[in-house]
Scaffold this motif. Structure first.
Motif, short mmCIF file in Angstrom:
data_model
loop_
_atom_site.label_atom_id
_atom_site.label_comp_id
_atom_site.label_asym_id
_atom_site.label_seq_id
_atom_site.Cartn_x
_atom_site.Cartn_y
_atom_site.Cartn_z
N LEU A 90 0.83 -1.21 0.00
CA LEU A 90 0.00 0.00 0.00
C LEU A 90 0.86 1.26 0.00
O LEU A 90 0.35 2.37 -0.03
N ASN A 91 2.16 1.04 0.04
CA ASN A 91 3.06 2.18 0.17
C ASN A 91 2.92 3.19 -0.98
O ASN A 91 2.99 4.39 -0.76
N VAL A 120 0.27 3.98 -2.58
CA VAL A 120 -0.89 4.82 -2.28
C VAL A 120 -0.55 5.77 -1.14
O VAL A 120 -0.87 6.96 -1.19
N HIS A 121 0.10 5.22 -0.13
CA HIS A 121 0.44 6.04 1.02
C HIS A 121 1.26 7.26 0.61
O HIS A 121 0.96 8.38 1.01
N TRP A 156 1.51 8.62 -2.34
CA TRP A 156 0.76 9.54 -3.21
C TRP A 156 -0.14 10.44 -2.37
O TRP A 156 -0.19 11.65 -2.56
N VAL A 157 -0.85 9.84 -1.43
CA VAL A 157 -1.77 10.62 -0.60
C VAL A 157 -1.01 11.53 0.35
O VAL A 157 -1.40 12.66 0.59
N GLU A 158 0.11 11.01 0.86
CA GLU A 158 0.85 11.74 1.87
C GLU A 158 1.32 13.11 1.37
O GLU A 158 1.26 14.10 2.11
N TYR A 161 -0.11 15.07 -0.68
CA TYR A 161 -1.23 16.02 -0.67
C TYR A 161 -1.70 16.29 0.75
O TYR A 161 -2.15 17.38 1.07
N HIS A 162 -1.57 15.27 1.58
CA HIS A 162 -1.92 15.46 2.98
C HIS A 162 -1.07 16.56 3.60
O HIS A 162 -1.57 17.45 4.29
#
Lengths: 117, 117
Positions: free
Chosen positions: B75-76, B78-79, B81-83, B85-86
């Motif tokens: 899942l890294n 995804v992690h 990618w989202v991180e 923007y987070h």
DNA sequence: ATAATATGCAATCATTTGCTTGCAAATATA
DNA sequence: TATATTTGCAAGCAAATGATTGCATATTAT
């Protein structure tokens, strides 16, 4: 094109992820976005519609142009979902690491003992 | 069912996210997973295949049973990618917050000044 | 050996997805 | 006002997706 419409679904498409990347810093109008891709303007327009329907972007009309503005907070659902597993897998990695170090330490101690015999 | 096969695509489906949740703590065999859902065993089997094809789970055969084990590290992607923007959206929130506080402070100072006149 | 259990594979099907093309509407510019 | 620009909407289409049913295979229990 008319059913599930959630954030996970929205970011599953690489074109849509690219669009988000393109407007993350500042709003960009529809044509400017479409120009960056090989596919037709209509195709991009559809992606924008999907992103907008799940709240990932706002459209601000300015004259005849429409500026797409990212609403990154809407990624929070994904962030939280992934974060729980991220915590899990990193804590496991840490546990594994300290276990290995413990093993190393022990084997070194034993070697020392043997040497000392 | 034969094309894009990446992690983002894999987690787009709610059933597959539920499966991941189900096996995150410990491996579970195929039938035990299938029993938790309304859909047929075959449908679940297909979801497992997709998850396994993109590396999100390992299958360990034990006798006639197959245990599905989550590989959360996958899942890294995804992690990360989202991180990014987070970080962006939280830093913006912080900036907004301190701006509001600054404004408040100023208006309070002005009020005080006025009072002091 | 036979029956039961766990699971995969293949064919089939309705929906959804992603895309294209053509046309219409609104706004800005000459 | 006539024209160019920006964009949406609708119809049509091939491919992907998610699901079902029926059958085959391997392993375990009787």
């Amino acid at each position: 094109m008319e059913a599930r419409r959630d954030v996970f679904q929205a970011i599953a498409d690489p074109t849509r992820r690219a669009i988000i990347g393109m407007i993350a810093q500042q709003p960009v109008n529809v044509n400017a976005i479409a120009e960056q891709f090989e596919v037709s303007r209509q195709a991009i327009s559809l992606h924008l519609k999907i992103l907008s329907e799940c709240g990932l972007l706002n459209i601000k009309q300015q004259g005849r142009e429409r500026y797409c503005e990212a609403r990154l907070e809407k990624l929070n659902e994904v962030h939280e979902w992934v974060e729980q597993y991220h915590k899990l897998w990193t804590s496991r990695l840490k546990a594994l690491k300290s276990f290995v170090e413990q093993e190393e330490l022990q084997s070194r101690t034993q070697t020392t003992k043997r040497k000392n015999k």
